[in-house]
Scaffold this motif. Structure first.
Motif, PDB file in Angstrom:
ATOM      1  N   LEU A 148       8.524  10.624  -4.211  1.00  0.00           N
ATOM      2  CA  LEU A 148       9.909  10.790  -4.651  1.00  0.00           C
ATOM      3  C   LEU A 148       9.963  11.438  -6.025  1.00  0.00           C
ATOM      4  CD1 LEU A 148      12.905  10.233  -4.055  1.00  0.00           C
ATOM      5  CD2 LEU A 148      12.617   8.008  -5.168  1.00  0.00           C
ATOM      6  N   ASN A 149       9.106  10.994  -6.927  1.00  0.00           N
ATOM      7  CA  ASN A 149       9.074  11.535  -8.279  1.00  0.00           C
ATOM      8  C   ASN A 149       8.740  13.028  -8.276  1.00  0.00           C
ATOM      9  OD1 ASN A 149       8.914  11.203 -11.292  1.00  0.00           O
ATOM     10  ND2 ASN A 149       6.783  11.760 -10.937  1.00  0.00           N
ATOM     11  N   PHE A 150       7.704  13.402  -7.521  1.00  0.00           N
ATOM     12  CA  PHE A 150       7.281  14.805  -7.504  1.00  0.00           C
ATOM     13  C   PHE A 150       8.299  15.680  -6.765  1.00  0.00           C
ATOM     14  CE2 PHE A 150       4.674  18.404  -5.984  1.00  0.00           C
ATOM     15  CZ  PHE A 150       4.222  18.847  -7.213  1.00  0.00           C
ATOM     16  N   SER A 151       8.857  15.183  -5.669  1.00  0.00           N
ATOM     17  CA  SER A 151       9.842  15.955  -4.904  1.00  0.00           C
ATOM     18  C   SER A 151      11.087  16.224  -5.725  1.00  0.00           C
ATOM     19  CB  SER A 151      10.203  15.214  -3.616  1.00  0.00           C
ATOM     20  OG  SER A 151       9.079  15.064  -2.781  1.00  0.00           O
ATOM     21  N   CYS A 152      11.544  15.225  -6.489  1.00  0.00           N
ATOM     22  CA  CYS A 152      12.721  15.419  -7.350  1.00  0.00           C
ATOM     23  C   CYS A 152      12.439  16.478  -8.412  1.00  0.00           C
ATOM     24  CB  CYS A 152      13.121  14.107  -8.006  1.00  0.00           C
ATOM     25  SG  CYS A 152      13.868  12.909  -6.889  1.00  0.00           S
ATOM     26  N   GLY A 153      11.250  16.400  -9.025  1.00  0.00           N
ATOM     27  CA  GLY A 153      10.888  17.391 -10.034  1.00  0.00           C
ATOM     28  C   GLY A 153      10.803  18.792  -9.462  1.00  0.00           C
ATOM     29  N   ALA A 154      10.196  18.936  -8.282  1.00  0.00           N
ATOM     30  CA  ALA A 154      10.090  20.244  -7.629  1.00  0.00           C
ATOM     31  C   ALA A 154      11.465  20.769  -7.237  1.00  0.00           C
ATOM     32  CB  ALA A 154       9.196  20.140  -6.400  1.00  0.00           C
ATOM     33  N   MET A 209      -2.902  -1.106  -7.641  1.00  0.00           N
ATOM     34  CA  MET A 209      -4.093  -1.318  -6.830  1.00  0.00           C
ATOM     35  C   MET A 209      -5.040  -2.254  -7.569  1.00  0.00           C
ATOM     36  SD  MET A 209      -4.631   1.701  -4.398  1.00  0.00           S
ATOM     37  CE  MET A 209      -3.228   2.377  -3.522  1.00  0.00           C
ATOM     38  N   SER A 210      -5.192  -3.456  -7.028  1.00  0.00           N
ATOM     39  CA  SER A 210      -5.926  -4.512  -7.725  1.00  0.00           C
ATOM     40  C   SER A 210      -7.383  -4.132  -7.991  1.00  0.00           C
ATOM     41  CB  SER A 210      -5.865  -5.816  -6.926  1.00  0.00           C
ATOM     42  OG  SER A 210      -6.381  -5.626  -5.618  1.00  0.00           O
ATOM     43  N   LYS A 211      -8.028  -3.454  -7.042  1.00  0.00           N
ATOM     44  CA  LYS A 211      -9.435  -3.066  -7.234  1.00  0.00           C
ATOM     45  C   LYS A 211      -9.591  -2.162  -8.450  1.00  0.00           C
ATOM     46  CE  LYS A 211     -11.863  -3.302  -2.798  1.00  0.00           C
ATOM     47  NZ  LYS A 211     -12.592  -2.501  -1.800  1.00  0.00           N
ATOM     48  N   ILE A 212      -8.733  -1.143  -8.542  1.00  0.00           N
ATOM     49  CA  ILE A 212      -8.795  -0.210  -9.669  1.00  0.00           C
ATOM     50  C   ILE A 212      -8.459  -0.938 -10.962  1.00  0.00           C
ATOM     51  CG2 ILE A 212      -7.741   1.835 -10.705  1.00  0.00           C
ATOM     52  CD1 ILE A 212      -7.437   3.023  -7.966  1.00  0.00           C
ATOM     53  N   THR A 267       0.807  -1.220   0.000  1.00  0.00           N
ATOM     54  CA  THR A 267       0.000   0.000   0.000  1.00  0.00           C
ATOM     55  C   THR A 267       0.843   1.274   0.000  1.00  0.00           C
ATOM     56  OG1 THR A 267      -0.159  -0.058   2.418  1.00  0.00           O
ATOM     57  CG2 THR A 267      -1.933  -1.083   1.172  1.00  0.00           C
ATOM     58  N   CYS A 268       2.063   1.202   0.507  1.00  0.00           N
ATOM     59  CA  CYS A 268       2.897   2.408   0.631  1.00  0.00           C
ATOM     60  C   CYS A 268       3.844   2.620  -0.542  1.00  0.00           C
ATOM     61  CB  CYS A 268       3.704   2.361   1.922  1.00  0.00           C
ATOM     62  SG  CYS A 268       2.698   2.466   3.409  1.00  0.00           S
ATOM     63  N   THR A 269       4.190   1.552  -1.276  1.00  0.00           N
ATOM     64  CA  THR A 269       5.142   1.683  -2.383  1.00  0.00           C
ATOM     65  C   THR A 269       4.697   2.692  -3.438  1.00  0.00           C
ATOM     66  OG1 THR A 269       5.988  -0.557  -2.064  1.00  0.00           O
ATOM     67  CG2 THR A 269       6.352   0.441  -4.215  1.00  0.00           C
ATOM     68  N   PRO A 270       3.440   2.631  -3.947  1.00  0.00           N
ATOM     69  CA  PRO A 270       3.031   3.636  -4.941  1.00  0.00           C
ATOM     70  C   PRO A 270       3.103   5.059  -4.396  1.00  0.00           C
ATOM     71  CG  PRO A 270       1.458   1.825  -4.870  1.00  0.00           C
ATOM     72  CD  PRO A 270       2.371   1.648  -3.703  1.00  0.00           C
ATOM     73  N   HIS A 271       2.713   5.226  -3.135  1.00  0.00           N
ATOM     74  CA  HIS A 271       2.718   6.561  -2.538  1.00  0.00           C
ATOM     75  C   HIS A 271       4.141   7.099  -2.414  1.00  0.00           C
ATOM     76  CE1 HIS A 271       2.670   9.449   0.879  1.00  0.00           C
ATOM     77  NE2 HIS A 271       1.589   9.872   0.261  1.00  0.00           N
ATOM     78  N   PHE A 331       2.760   9.617 -14.359  1.00  0.00           N
ATOM     79  CA  PHE A 331       3.279   8.592 -13.448  1.00  0.00           C
ATOM     80  C   PHE A 331       2.198   8.069 -12.499  1.00  0.00           C
ATOM     81  CE2 PHE A 331       5.302   7.417  -9.421  1.00  0.00           C
ATOM     82  CZ  PHE A 331       6.279   6.536  -9.845  1.00  0.00           C
ATOM     83  N   ASN A 332       1.421   8.956 -11.897  1.00  0.00           N
ATOM     84  CA  ASN A 332       0.457   8.546 -10.869  1.00  0.00           C
ATOM     85  C   ASN A 332      -0.626   7.594 -11.378  1.00  0.00           C
ATOM     86  OD1 ASN A 332       1.581   9.694  -8.617  1.00  0.00           O
ATOM     87  ND2 ASN A 332       0.476  11.611  -8.804  1.00  0.00           N
ATOM     88  N   PRO A 333      -1.284   7.880 -12.513  1.00  0.00           N
ATOM     89  CA  PRO A 333      -2.308   6.926 -12.987  1.00  0.00           C
ATOM     90  C   PRO A 333      -1.733   5.543 -13.261  1.00  0.00           C
ATOM     91  CG  PRO A 333      -2.537   9.023 -14.114  1.00  0.00           C
ATOM     92  CD  PRO A 333      -1.253   9.097 -13.349  1.00  0.00           C
ATOM     93  N   LEU A 334      -0.536   5.501 -13.850  1.00  0.00           N
ATOM     94  CA  LEU A 334       0.083   4.205 -14.140  1.00  0.00           C
ATOM     95  C   LEU A 334       0.458   3.481 -12.851  1.00  0.00           C
ATOM     96  CD1 LEU A 334       2.377   5.166 -17.162  1.00  0.00           C
ATOM     97  CD2 LEU A 334       0.259   3.847 -17.227  1.00  0.00           C
ATOM     98  N   MET A 335       1.068   4.215 -11.925  1.00  0.00           N
ATOM     99  CA  MET A 335       1.531   3.602 -10.682  1.00  0.00           C
ATOM    100  C   MET A 335       0.351   3.071  -9.858  1.00  0.00           C
ATOM    101  SD  MET A 335       3.795   2.643  -8.547  1.00  0.00           S
ATOM    102  CE  MET A 335       5.264   3.287  -9.330  1.00  0.00           C
TER     103      MET A 335
END
Length: 308
Positions: A245-251, A293-296, A236-240, A284-288
Protein backbone atom coordinates in the motif's frame (compact mmCIF):
# COMPACT_ATOMS: atom_id res chain seq x y z
CA UNK A 1 10.05 23.14 -37.88
CA UNK A 2 11.62 23.29 -34.40
CA UNK A 3 15.36 22.99 -34.10
CA UNK A 4 16.42 19.75 -32.43
CA UNK A 5 19.69 18.83 -30.83
CA UNK A 6 21.37 16.44 -28.43
CA UNK A 7 21.97 18.40 -25.23
CA UNK A 8 25.05 17.82 -23.10
CA UNK A 9 23.20 18.55 -19.86
CA UNK A 10 19.72 19.07 -18.38
CA UNK A 11 18.60 21.80 -16.00
CA UNK A 12 16.53 20.69 -12.99
CA UNK A 13 14.20 23.64 -12.43
CA UNK A 14 12.33 22.28 -9.39
CA UNK A 15 15.15 23.36 -7.06
CA UNK A 16 14.78 26.79 -5.48
CA UNK A 17 17.00 29.01 -3.37
CA UNK A 18 16.68 28.13 0.32
CA UNK A 19 19.52 30.30 1.60
CA UNK A 20 21.12 29.06 4.80
CA UNK A 21 18.36 26.45 5.17
CA UNK A 22 20.09 24.34 2.56
CA UNK A 23 22.50 23.13 5.26
CA UNK A 24 19.55 22.01 7.39
CA UNK A 25 18.05 20.18 4.37
CA UNK A 26 21.45 18.63 3.70
CA UNK A 27 21.64 17.26 7.25
CA UNK A 28 18.07 15.92 7.09
CA UNK A 29 18.68 14.14 3.77
CA UNK A 30 22.03 12.81 5.00
CA UNK A 31 20.39 11.48 8.19
CA UNK A 32 17.67 9.78 6.16
CA UNK A 33 20.21 8.17 3.86
CA UNK A 34 22.38 6.94 6.73
CA UNK A 35 19.30 5.47 8.45
CA UNK A 36 18.23 3.71 5.24
CA UNK A 37 21.74 2.45 4.53
CA UNK A 38 22.41 1.13 8.06
CA UNK A 39 19.03 -0.56 8.60
CA UNK A 40 18.94 -2.27 5.21
CA UNK A 41 22.58 -3.41 5.39
CA UNK A 42 21.98 -4.74 8.91
CA UNK A 43 18.99 -6.80 7.80
CA UNK A 44 20.76 -8.10 4.68
CA UNK A 45 23.74 -9.23 6.81
CA UNK A 46 21.45 -10.81 9.42
CA UNK A 47 19.56 -12.83 6.80
CA UNK A 48 22.68 -13.89 4.89
CA UNK A 49 24.72 -14.87 7.96
CA UNK A 50 22.06 -16.88 9.81
CA UNK A 51 21.17 -20.29 8.41
CA UNK A 52 17.90 -20.29 10.36
CA UNK A 53 16.75 -17.43 8.10
CA UNK A 54 17.60 -19.22 4.85
CA UNK A 55 13.92 -19.81 4.15
CA UNK A 56 11.96 -18.59 1.10
CA UNK A 57 10.22 -15.73 2.91
CA UNK A 58 13.48 -14.31 4.31
CA UNK A 59 15.36 -14.75 1.03
CA UNK A 60 12.67 -12.74 -0.75
CA UNK A 61 12.94 -10.15 2.02
CA UNK A 62 16.71 -10.00 1.47
CA UNK A 63 16.09 -9.30 -2.22
CA UNK A 64 13.66 -6.55 -1.20
CA UNK A 65 16.20 -4.93 1.15
CA UNK A 66 18.89 -5.07 -1.55
CA UNK A 67 16.54 -3.20 -3.87
CA UNK A 68 15.85 -0.55 -1.19
CA UNK A 69 19.60 -0.05 -0.90
CA UNK A 70 19.92 0.10 -4.69
CA UNK A 71 17.05 2.61 -5.02
CA UNK A 72 18.29 4.98 -2.33
CA UNK A 73 21.99 4.87 -3.27
CA UNK A 74 21.47 6.33 -6.75
CA UNK A 75 19.18 9.09 -5.40
CA UNK A 76 20.45 10.42 -2.06
CA UNK A 77 24.10 11.24 -2.94
CA UNK A 78 22.79 13.10 -6.00
CA UNK A 79 20.29 15.07 -3.86
CA UNK A 80 23.02 15.95 -1.36
CA UNK A 81 25.21 17.41 -4.11
CA UNK A 82 22.31 19.34 -5.65
CA UNK A 83 21.20 20.81 -2.31
CA UNK A 84 24.62 22.40 -1.73
CA UNK A 85 25.11 23.41 -5.36
CA UNK A 86 24.10 26.80 -6.78
CA UNK A 87 23.75 25.42 -10.32
CA UNK A 88 21.24 22.60 -10.62
CA UNK A 89 22.25 20.76 -13.76
CA UNK A 90 22.92 17.13 -14.58
CA UNK A 91 24.92 15.77 -17.50
CA UNK A 92 22.96 13.91 -20.19
CA UNK A 93 24.64 10.50 -19.54
CA UNK A 94 23.97 10.81 -15.78
CA UNK A 95 20.38 11.86 -16.48
CA UNK A 96 19.68 8.75 -18.56
CA UNK A 97 21.49 6.62 -15.97
CA UNK A 98 19.10 8.03 -13.36
CA UNK A 99 16.15 7.10 -15.57
CA UNK A 100 17.44 3.54 -15.79
CA UNK A 101 17.97 3.26 -12.02
CA UNK A 102 14.62 4.89 -11.20
CA UNK A 103 12.43 2.58 -13.27
CA UNK A 104 14.53 -0.50 -12.55
CA UNK A 105 14.05 0.15 -8.83
CA UNK A 106 10.28 0.54 -9.23
CA UNK A 107 9.95 -2.56 -11.42
CA UNK A 108 12.01 -4.75 -9.09
CA UNK A 109 10.00 -3.52 -6.09
CA UNK A 110 6.64 -4.47 -7.62
CA UNK A 111 7.96 -7.83 -8.86
CA UNK A 112 9.48 -8.58 -5.46
CA UNK A 113 6.20 -7.78 -3.70
CA UNK A 114 4.43 -10.07 -6.20
CA UNK A 115 6.65 -13.11 -5.53
CA UNK A 116 6.34 -12.47 -1.79
CA UNK A 117 2.54 -12.59 -2.10
CA UNK A 118 2.87 -15.82 -4.11
CA UNK A 119 5.05 -17.27 -1.34
CA UNK A 120 2.45 -16.37 1.31
CA UNK A 121 -0.26 -17.86 -0.91
CA UNK A 122 1.53 -21.23 -1.02
CA UNK A 123 2.33 -21.15 2.71
CA UNK A 124 -1.27 -20.42 3.76
CA UNK A 125 -3.31 -22.21 1.08
CA UNK A 126 -1.02 -25.26 0.66
CA UNK A 127 0.86 -25.62 3.96
CA UNK A 128 1.49 -29.37 3.61
CA UNK A 129 2.84 -29.02 0.06
CA UNK A 130 4.77 -25.78 0.66
CA UNK A 131 8.26 -27.31 0.87
CA UNK A 132 7.79 -29.35 -2.30
CA UNK A 133 6.33 -26.44 -4.25
CA UNK A 134 8.74 -23.73 -3.07
CA UNK A 135 12.07 -25.42 -3.81
CA UNK A 136 15.49 -23.76 -3.83
CA UNK A 137 15.60 -23.85 -7.66
CA UNK A 138 12.20 -22.17 -7.83
CA UNK A 139 13.33 -19.47 -5.38
CA UNK A 140 16.42 -18.82 -7.51
CA UNK A 141 14.35 -18.52 -10.70
CA UNK A 142 11.82 -16.18 -9.08
CA UNK A 143 14.49 -13.85 -7.70
CA UNK A 144 16.36 -13.89 -11.04
CA UNK A 145 13.19 -12.97 -12.97
CA UNK A 146 12.40 -10.27 -10.40
CA UNK A 147 15.69 -8.53 -11.21
CA UNK A 148 16.36 -9.42 -14.86
CA UNK A 149 12.93 -8.56 -16.30
CA UNK A 150 12.87 -4.91 -15.07
CA UNK A 151 16.56 -4.54 -15.95
CA UNK A 152 16.01 -5.61 -19.58
CA UNK A 153 12.86 -3.50 -19.91
CA UNK A 154 14.65 -0.43 -18.55
CA UNK A 155 17.70 -0.89 -20.77
CA UNK A 156 15.50 -0.74 -23.88
CA UNK A 157 13.48 2.20 -22.52
CA UNK A 158 16.61 4.19 -21.68
CA UNK A 159 18.09 3.52 -25.13
CA UNK A 160 14.89 4.74 -26.80
CA UNK A 161 14.83 7.91 -24.69
CA UNK A 162 18.53 8.71 -25.18
CA UNK A 163 18.13 8.54 -28.97
CA UNK A 164 15.40 11.23 -29.04
CA UNK A 165 16.06 14.59 -30.67
CA UNK A 166 15.17 17.20 -28.06
CA UNK A 167 14.02 20.81 -28.33
CA UNK A 168 14.74 21.75 -24.73
CA UNK A 169 16.72 20.69 -21.70
CA UNK A 170 14.72 22.00 -18.71
CA UNK A 171 13.13 19.35 -16.45
CA UNK A 172 10.77 20.52 -13.70
CA UNK A 173 11.87 17.84 -11.23
CA UNK A 174 14.65 17.31 -8.70
CA UNK A 175 15.87 14.28 -10.67
CA UNK A 176 15.48 12.94 -14.21
CA UNK A 177 12.55 10.76 -15.19
CA UNK A 178 11.62 9.26 -18.55
CA UNK A 179 8.32 11.06 -19.10
CA UNK A 180 9.87 14.49 -18.45
CA UNK A 181 12.60 13.83 -21.03
CA UNK A 182 10.15 12.40 -23.57
CA UNK A 183 8.02 15.56 -23.33
CA UNK A 184 11.03 17.57 -24.54
CA UNK A 185 11.19 15.62 -27.83
CA UNK A 186 10.70 17.58 -31.05
CA UNK A 187 9.28 14.77 -33.13
CA UNK A 188 6.83 11.90 -32.85
CA UNK A 189 7.29 9.79 -29.70
CA UNK A 190 4.71 7.11 -30.48
CA UNK A 191 7.24 4.28 -30.19
CA UNK A 192 8.42 5.58 -26.80
CA UNK A 193 4.85 5.99 -25.54
CA UNK A 194 3.79 2.49 -26.65
CA UNK A 195 6.89 0.93 -25.11
CA UNK A 196 6.29 2.92 -21.93
CA UNK A 197 2.84 1.32 -21.69
CA UNK A 198 4.43 -2.11 -22.21
CA UNK A 199 6.87 -1.42 -19.37
CA UNK A 200 4.04 -0.31 -17.06
CA UNK A 201 1.98 -3.39 -17.97
CA UNK A 202 4.80 -5.89 -17.39
CA UNK A 203 6.40 -4.30 -14.32
CA UNK A 204 3.31 -2.91 -12.53
CA UNK A 205 -0.01 -4.32 -13.70
CA UNK A 206 1.11 -7.95 -14.08
CA UNK A 207 2.62 -8.06 -10.55
CA UNK A 208 -0.45 -6.29 -9.13
CA UNK A 209 -2.72 -8.81 -10.87
CA UNK A 210 -0.78 -11.68 -9.28
CA UNK A 211 -0.98 -9.97 -5.87
CA UNK A 212 -4.77 -9.46 -6.15
CA UNK A 213 -5.25 -13.09 -7.22
CA UNK A 214 -3.12 -14.54 -4.40
CA UNK A 215 -4.73 -12.41 -1.71
CA UNK A 216 -8.20 -13.29 -2.96
CA UNK A 217 -7.30 -16.94 -2.38
CA UNK A 218 -5.64 -16.16 0.98
CA UNK A 219 -8.68 -14.24 2.29
CA UNK A 220 -10.98 -17.04 1.14
CA UNK A 221 -8.96 -19.58 3.16
CA UNK A 222 -8.84 -17.23 6.16
CA UNK A 223 -12.60 -16.67 6.29
CA UNK A 224 -13.34 -20.38 5.95
CA UNK A 225 -10.58 -21.57 8.28
CA UNK A 226 -10.09 -21.72 12.03
CA UNK A 227 -8.95 -18.90 14.31
CA UNK A 228 -5.34 -20.16 14.28
CA UNK A 229 -5.24 -20.01 10.46
CA UNK A 230 -6.59 -16.46 10.46
CA UNK A 231 -4.06 -15.37 13.09
CA UNK A 232 -1.17 -16.85 11.08
CA UNK A 233 -2.37 -15.17 7.88
CA UNK A 234 -2.78 -11.78 9.56
CA UNK A 235 0.66 -11.91 11.23
CA UNK A 236 2.51 -12.86 8.04
CA UNK A 237 0.52 -10.80 5.51
CA UNK A 238 0.11 -7.49 7.39
CA UNK A 239 3.70 -6.24 6.78
CA UNK A 240 3.48 -7.23 3.12
CA UNK A 241 0.13 -5.48 2.57
CA UNK A 242 1.34 -2.37 4.40
CA UNK A 243 4.48 -2.27 2.24
CA UNK A 244 2.45 -2.77 -0.92
CA UNK A 245 0.00 0.00 0.00
CA UNK A 246 2.80 2.40 0.90
CA UNK A 247 4.73 1.84 -2.34
CA UNK A 248 1.61 1.84 -4.56
CA UNK A 249 0.45 5.17 -3.11
CA UNK A 250 3.89 6.69 -3.69
CA UNK A 251 4.04 5.39 -7.28
CA UNK A 252 0.49 6.67 -7.89
CA UNK A 253 1.49 10.16 -6.67
CA UNK A 254 4.47 10.10 -9.03
CA UNK A 255 2.42 8.98 -12.06
CA UNK A 256 -0.27 11.61 -11.45
CA UNK A 257 2.30 14.35 -11.02
CA UNK A 258 4.12 13.36 -14.21
CA UNK A 259 1.04 13.00 -16.42
CA UNK A 260 -1.11 15.90 -15.25
CA UNK A 261 -0.61 19.62 -14.75
CA UNK A 262 0.15 20.14 -11.05
CA UNK A 263 1.12 23.82 -11.21
CA UNK A 264 -1.62 24.67 -8.70
CA UNK A 265 0.40 22.83 -6.04
CA UNK A 266 3.28 24.53 -4.27
CA UNK A 267 6.79 23.69 -5.46
CA UNK A 268 7.68 22.24 -2.05
CA UNK A 269 4.67 19.89 -2.06
CA UNK A 270 5.48 18.70 -5.59
CA UNK A 271 9.06 17.90 -4.53
CA UNK A 272 7.85 16.00 -1.45
CA UNK A 273 5.37 13.96 -3.52
CA UNK A 274 8.01 13.08 -6.12
CA UNK A 275 10.43 11.95 -3.39
CA UNK A 276 7.86 10.09 -1.27
CA UNK A 277 8.02 6.71 -3.03
CA UNK A 278 11.83 6.83 -3.21
CA UNK A 279 12.41 7.67 0.46
CA UNK A 280 9.55 6.24 2.52
CA UNK A 281 9.71 2.69 1.17
CA UNK A 282 13.43 2.12 1.98
CA UNK A 283 12.73 3.48 5.49
CA UNK A 284 9.38 1.76 5.93
CA UNK A 285 10.26 -1.83 4.94
CA UNK A 286 13.15 -2.46 7.39
CA UNK A 287 11.10 -1.08 10.27
CA UNK A 288 7.94 -2.94 9.30
CA UNK A 289 9.57 -6.34 8.72
CA UNK A 290 12.20 -5.93 11.42
CA UNK A 291 9.59 -5.16 14.09
CA UNK A 292 6.94 -7.66 12.98
CA UNK A 293 9.05 -10.73 12.26
CA UNK A 294 10.12 -12.22 15.58
CA UNK A 295 13.07 -14.20 14.16
CA UNK A 296 14.63 -11.10 12.60
CA UNK A 297 13.87 -8.97 15.66
CA UNK A 298 15.47 -11.42 18.11
CA UNK A 299 18.61 -11.94 16.00
CA UNK A 300 19.07 -8.18 15.46
CA UNK A 301 18.64 -7.56 19.20
CA UNK A 302 21.19 -10.23 20.08
CA UNK A 303 23.63 -8.89 17.48
CA UNK A 304 23.38 -5.29 18.72
CA UNK A 305 23.68 -6.19 22.41
CA UNK A 306 26.56 -8.58 21.71
CA UNK A 307 28.52 -5.78 20.02
CA UNK A 308 27.70 -3.36 22.87
Amino acid sequence: MMNSTQFLYFTLSAYFDTGALKYLFFMVILSLYMSIFCTNVLLIVVICMNRSLHEPMYLFLCSLFVNELFGSTWLFPFLLVQILSDIHTVSAPLCFLQIFFLYCYGGVEFCNLAIMSYDRYLAICFPLQYNTRMTFNKITVLIAVTWLLPLLLCVVMTCLSSSLQLCGNVINKVYCDNYSVTKLACYDTTVNNIYGLVVIALSIFCPLTLIVYTYTKIFRVCFSGCKQTRHKAVSTCTPHLASLLNFSCGACFELIQSRFNMNNLSNTLRILLSLYWLTCQPLFNPLMYGLNMSKIRIICKNLVFAKM
